[in-house]
Design a protein around this motif. Structure first.
Motif, mmCIF file in Angstrom:
data_model
loop_
_atom_site.group_PDB
_atom_site.id
_atom_site.type_symbol
_atom_site.label_atom_id
_atom_site.label_comp_id
_atom_site.label_asym_id
_atom_site.label_seq_id
_atom_site.Cartn_x
_atom_site.Cartn_y
_atom_site.Cartn_z
ATOM 1 N N ALA A 1 -115.541 -19.373 7.366
ATOM 2 C CA ALA A 1 -115.605 -18.505 8.548
ATOM 3 C C ALA A 1 -115.047 -17.117 8.249
ATOM 4 O O ALA A 1 -115.593 -16.108 8.714
ATOM 5 C CB ALA A 1 -114.853 -19.136 9.717
ATOM 6 N N ASP B 1 -117.668 -15.359 6.188
ATOM 7 C CA ASP B 1 -118.812 -15.029 7.046
ATOM 8 C C ASP B 1 -118.516 -13.819 7.928
ATOM 9 O O ASP B 1 -119.378 -12.959 8.119
ATOM 10 C CB ASP B 1 -119.196 -16.227 7.913
ATOM 11 N N GLU B 2 -117.300 -13.744 8.427
ATOM 12 C CA GLU B 2 -116.912 -12.603 9.265
ATOM 13 C C GLU B 2 -116.934 -11.308 8.453
ATOM 14 O O GLU B 2 -117.419 -10.274 8.920
ATOM 15 C CB GLU B 2 -115.526 -12.838 9.854
ATOM 16 N N SER C 1 -116.561 -15.942 -2.775
ATOM 17 C CA SER C 1 -115.737 -16.736 -1.857
ATOM 18 C C SER C 1 -114.316 -16.973 -2.342
ATOM 19 O O SER C 1 -113.464 -17.388 -1.553
ATOM 20 C CB SER C 1 -116.395 -18.098 -1.615
ATOM 21 N N THR D 1 -111.345 -19.655 4.171
ATOM 22 C CA THR D 1 -112.336 -20.466 4.882
ATOM 23 C C THR D 1 -113.706 -19.806 4.822
ATOM 24 O O THR D 1 -113.805 -18.584 4.677
ATOM 25 C CB THR D 1 -111.961 -20.628 6.372
#
Length: 149
Positions: free
Chosen positions: A65, A68-69, A58, A63
């Motif tokens: 998101a 995750d994308e 990470s 973010t």
């Protein structure tokens, strides 16, 4: 938190952070190997990471998101760590320290290895040393030893 069964029709493969980072950064030595392994394995298996690997990869994302994308683009799912795996990770870490291990930043490897051991999945990684020593029942998918320096 979902539970996954690696004896299902399409067994999952747990990914270590180093393999994903090889692809994303891209690593000049390991990108081709890691990319081809992920591509080939994804034809027959679901690729997964756990929250420990999620945390490790990470660092370059603004973010959750965005991360995750990127994971969705790779077809990688995030699975929770079963409590028996967390317990086993602690026991393996104690064994490591009793054998003279001095590094304090290795607990993440024990969580990843224990997760693969408890759910019965293979682990795709370039760093087999601790996994092989503390989780001998885990099938490791790794480069040939003569390629690893």
């Amino acid at each position: 938190m979902s539970t996954w069964n690696c004896s299902a029709v399409i067994p999952m493969i747990l990914l270590d952070a180093n393999v994903i980072l090889d692809v994303w950064e891209p690593d000049p030595v390991w990108q081709a190997w890691s990319s081809s392994q992920m591509r080939n394995l994804s034809l027959l298996h679901e690729l997964a990471i756990n929250p420990i690997v999620y945390s490790e990869i990470s660092v370059s994302f603004a973010t959750p998101a965005a991360l995750d994308e990127k994971l969705a683009d790779l077809g990688v799912v995030v699975e929770g760590i079963p409590r028996p795996a967390a317990f086993l990770a602690g026991k393996a870490y104690v064994q490591y320290r009793r054998k003279g291990g001095t590094k304090s930043n290795v607990l993440s490897d024990f969580f990843i290895g224990a997760h693969a051991a408890v759910v019965g999945c293979a682990l795709l990684t370039r760093d087999t040393r601790r996994y092989a020593a503390y989780f001998p029942g885990v099938r490791l998918i790794a480069p040939p030893s003569h390629l690893v320096k």
